[in-house]
Design an enzyme around this catalytic site. Structure first.
Site, PDB file in Angstrom:
ATOM      1  N   LYS A 285     -10.284  -5.744   9.822  1.00 42.95           N
ATOM      2  CA  LYS A 285     -11.346  -5.060   9.079  1.00 42.95           C
ATOM      3  C   LYS A 285     -12.681  -5.023   9.845  1.00 42.95           C
ATOM      4  CE  LYS A 285      -9.377  -5.835   4.495  1.00 42.95           C
ATOM      5  NZ  LYS A 285      -9.573  -6.336   3.132  1.00 42.95           N
TER       6      LYS A 285
ATOM      7  N   SER B  23       0.802  -1.226   0.000  1.00 41.30           N
ATOM      8  CA  SER B  23       0.000   0.000   0.000  1.00 41.30           C
ATOM      9  C   SER B  23       0.840   1.283   0.000  1.00 41.30           C
ATOM     10  CB  SER B  23      -0.965  -0.001   1.185  1.00 41.30           C
ATOM     11  OG  SER B  23      -1.914  -1.018   1.003  1.00 41.30           O
TER      12      SER B  23
ATOM     13  N   ASP C 239     -13.076  -2.642  -1.289  1.00 42.03           N
ATOM     14  CA  ASP C 239     -12.614  -3.896  -1.903  1.00 42.03           C
ATOM     15  C   ASP C 239     -13.535  -4.334  -3.053  1.00 42.03           C
ATOM     16  OD1 ASP C 239     -10.345  -4.272  -0.365  1.00 42.03           O
ATOM     17  OD2 ASP C 239     -11.357  -5.524   1.123  1.00 42.03           O
TER      18      ASP C 239
ATOM     19  N   GLY D 270     -14.549 -12.836   4.477  1.00 40.20           N
ATOM     20  CA  GLY D 270     -14.716 -11.382   4.413  1.00 40.20           C
ATOM     21  C   GLY D 270     -14.624 -10.843   2.988  1.00 40.20           C
TER      22      GLY D 270
ATOM     23  N   LYS E 227     -21.825 -21.425   5.442  1.00 39.06           N
ATOM     24  CA  LYS E 227     -21.332 -20.038   5.376  1.00 39.06           C
ATOM     25  C   LYS E 227     -21.758 -19.366   4.067  1.00 39.06           C
ATOM     26  CE  LYS E 227     -17.226 -20.765   8.205  1.00 39.06           C
ATOM     27  NZ  LYS E 227     -15.758 -20.761   8.150  1.00 39.06           N
TER      28      LYS E 227
HETATM   29  P1  NDP Z   1     -11.208 -15.523   5.105  1.00 40.58           P
HETATM   30  O1  NDP Z   1     -10.216 -16.204   5.953  1.00 40.58           O
HETATM   31  O2  NDP Z   1     -12.251 -14.640   5.693  1.00 40.58           O
HETATM   32  O3  NDP Z   1     -12.016 -16.634   4.226  1.00 40.58           O
HETATM   33  C1  NDP Z   1     -11.330 -17.669   3.606  1.00 40.58           C
HETATM   34  C2  NDP Z   1     -12.273 -18.413   2.648  1.00 40.58           C
HETATM   35  O4  NDP Z   1     -11.497 -19.299   1.860  1.00 40.58           O
HETATM   36  C3  NDP Z   1     -13.338 -19.246   3.337  1.00 40.58           C
HETATM   37  O5  NDP Z   1     -14.516 -19.199   2.573  1.00 40.58           O
HETATM   38  C4  NDP Z   1     -12.723 -20.661   3.312  1.00 40.58           C
HETATM   39  O6  NDP Z   1     -13.678 -21.694   3.315  1.00 40.58           O
HETATM   40  C5  NDP Z   1     -12.045 -20.621   1.973  1.00 40.58           C
HETATM   41  N1  NDP Z   1     -10.928 -21.569   1.846  1.00 40.58           N
HETATM   42  C6  NDP Z   1      -9.709 -21.521   2.459  1.00 40.58           C
HETATM   43  N2  NDP Z   1      -8.921 -22.537   2.045  1.00 40.58           N
HETATM   44  C7  NDP Z   1      -9.662 -23.239   1.142  1.00 40.58           C
HETATM   45  C8  NDP Z   1      -9.396 -24.410   0.363  1.00 40.58           C
HETATM   46  N3  NDP Z   1      -8.224 -25.044   0.413  1.00 40.58           N
HETATM   47  N4  NDP Z   1     -10.377 -24.834  -0.467  1.00 40.58           N
HETATM   48  C9  NDP Z   1     -11.550 -24.196  -0.546  1.00 40.58           C
HETATM   49  N5  NDP Z   1     -11.877 -23.094   0.171  1.00 40.58           N
HETATM   50  C10 NDP Z   1     -10.927 -22.626   1.005  1.00 40.58           C
HETATM   51  O7  NDP Z   1     -10.345 -14.730   4.008  1.00 40.58           O
HETATM   52  P2  NDP Z   1     -10.780 -13.422   3.198  1.00 40.58           P
HETATM   53  O8  NDP Z   1     -12.165 -13.627   2.702  1.00 40.58           O
HETATM   54  O9  NDP Z   1     -10.487 -12.216   3.976  1.00 40.58           O
HETATM   55  O10 NDP Z   1      -9.742 -13.441   1.975  1.00 40.58           O
HETATM   56  C11 NDP Z   1      -9.822 -14.400   0.946  1.00 40.58           C
HETATM   57  C12 NDP Z   1      -8.700 -14.162  -0.043  1.00 40.58           C
HETATM   58  O11 NDP Z   1      -8.902 -12.957  -0.774  1.00 40.58           O
HETATM   59  C13 NDP Z   1      -7.325 -14.034   0.633  1.00 40.58           C
HETATM   60  O12 NDP Z   1      -6.446 -14.870  -0.056  1.00 40.58           O
HETATM   61  C14 NDP Z   1      -6.942 -12.583   0.439  1.00 40.58           C
HETATM   62  O13 NDP Z   1      -5.556 -12.432   0.259  1.00 40.58           O
HETATM   63  C15 NDP Z   1      -7.692 -12.229  -0.842  1.00 40.58           C
HETATM   64  N6  NDP Z   1      -8.015 -10.799  -0.929  1.00 40.58           N
HETATM   65  C16 NDP Z   1      -7.459 -10.084  -1.974  1.00 40.58           C
HETATM   66  C17 NDP Z   1      -7.730  -8.744  -2.107  1.00 40.58           C
HETATM   67  C18 NDP Z   1      -7.111  -7.990  -3.236  1.00 40.58           C
HETATM   68  O14 NDP Z   1      -7.108  -6.753  -3.202  1.00 40.58           O
HETATM   69  N7  NDP Z   1      -6.614  -8.658  -4.257  1.00 40.58           N
HETATM   70  C19 NDP Z   1      -8.594  -8.016  -1.150  1.00 40.58           C
HETATM   71  C20 NDP Z   1      -9.139  -8.874  -0.098  1.00 40.58           C
HETATM   72  C21 NDP Z   1      -8.829 -10.203  -0.012  1.00 40.58           C
HETATM   73  P3  NDP Z   1     -14.309 -22.253   4.711  1.00 40.58           P
HETATM   74  O15 NDP Z   1     -15.396 -21.299   5.079  1.00 40.58           O
HETATM   75  O16 NDP Z   1     -14.807 -23.587   4.366  1.00 40.58           O
HETATM   76  O17 NDP Z   1     -13.184 -22.266   5.712  1.00 40.58           O
END
Ligand code: NDP
Length: 274
Positions: free
Chosen positions: A67, A18, A103, A130, A156
């Site tokens: 957040k 950032s 976002d 999120g 979820k």
């Molecule tokens: P969270 O930890 O809140 O959520 C993670 C999600 O990923 C859950 O739905 C989880 O499923 C799922 N998940 C994790 N591992 C696996 C897997 N191996 N197979 C299937 N599903 C999986 O993370 P965030 O929502 O905050 O972020 C998600 C991604 O988005 C991150 O990698 C982050 O870096 C990216 N991101 C990028 C941004 C950008 O500007 N490019 C901005 C914001 C986020 P379950 O519910 O079953 O655990």
């Protein structure tokens, strides 16, 4: 000279891009400002923000894992922040602190940058954390025809569906759903790529005209995008542009001017591969 102060607050924060992005925006638009990284102790996010404001801070970006706490701290919220239940942009106002979430709109701007046709599209959103929650409303606002949320933990995905079921054609399931036809756009909002994995989902979701977007970004192509390309997706895109676009929207909230993102995208890409 005293410069207007901004920052990004998170934990960890060392690898945040950032400051690089916002300094380029400032230079490009001729604005005098400083932008630093602040590592907040996990238990003291609110104090860290208050200290920053007391020291003259005018606004800050908030990243993992704060957040939701930033949402609690804000005294006024945008509609996107309200639905996301999370804030990535805090701005100091006379009466309090305004919280926004850029976002989702950042994702939409990046999809438009890549000329992904959103209107009337059938969209699959993978993940229900999120990041997925933050993009629901902007996707529906962009005029998509149908939005299906699929998550490893199906309940979820159903929770997210309940948040927006009145705002469009939304459905939800686990990853093992029966898919009748390929989607127009697939957005991987799961964090699977961070651990070198991809969501375990059937290749039937991908056709020759499917655009695939993975929010994760890095030096290498993400496992999901690599797989999607092998399945014949028309185009695969990573989340670097979303990072730049959400930052540009934060910058415009604070400074009233929307910076150009093209040159900054290129600089970041070079930075990643250096
Ligand atoms: P969270 O930890 O809140 O959520 C993670 C999600 O990923 C859950 O739905 C989880 O499923 C799922 N998940 C994790 N591992 C696996 C897997 N191996 N197979 C299937 N599903 C999986 O993370 P965030 O929502 O905050 O972020 C998600 C991604 O988005 C991150 O990698 C982050 O870096 C990216 N991101 C990028 C941004 C950008 O500007 N490019 C901005 C914001 C986020 P379950 O519910 O079953 O655990």
């Amino acid at each position: 000279m005293i410069m207007d102060k901004y920052a990004v607050i998170g934990n960890p924060i060392a690898h945040s891009m950032s400051p690089l992005i916002h300094r380029q925006f400032a230079e490009q638009t001729g604005q005098e400002l400083s932008y630093e990284k602040i590592l907040s102790p996990l238990e003291h996010f609110s104090e860290t923000v208050q200290d920053f404001i007391r020291s003259g801070g005018m606004g800050c970006n908030v990243t993992l894992p704060f957040k939701e706490q930033a949402f609690q701290l804000a005294t006024r919220h945008s509609e996107d922040a309200e639905l996301a239940g999370a804030v990535n942009t805090l701005s100091c106002e006379e009466e309090g602190i305004f919280g926004d979430n850029t976002d989702g709109e950042g994702l939409i701007n990046d999809l438009k940058y890549h000329q992904v046709p959103l209107t009337k599209a059938r969209v699959l959103l993978i993940g229900a954390g999120g990041a997925a929650r933050g993009v629901l409303l902007p996707l529906l606002r962009a005029g998509v025809d149908a939005l299906h949320i699929a998550n490893r933990t199906p309940s979820k995905a159903q929770d997210l569906e309940k948040l927006v079921f009145k705002k469009g054609n939304v459905s939800a399931s686990g990853l093992d759903n029966k898919w009748s036809q390929p989607f127009d756009i697939i957005i991987n909002a799961s964090s699977s790529g961070l651990s070198g994995e991809r969501p375990d989902i059937s290749s039937e979701i991908i056709g020759q005209e499917t655009y695939v977007y993975d929010m994760v970004y890095g030096q290498q192509q993400t496992p999901f995008n690599q797989w999607a390309e092998q399945q014949g997706a028309v185009k695969v895109i990573d989340g670097l542009g979303m990072l730049v676009e959400q930052a540009a929207l934060s910058f415009s909230i604070w400074r009233g001017v929307m910076p150009d993102t093209q040159s900054v995208r290129q600089a970041l890409r070079n930075n990643l591969s250096a």
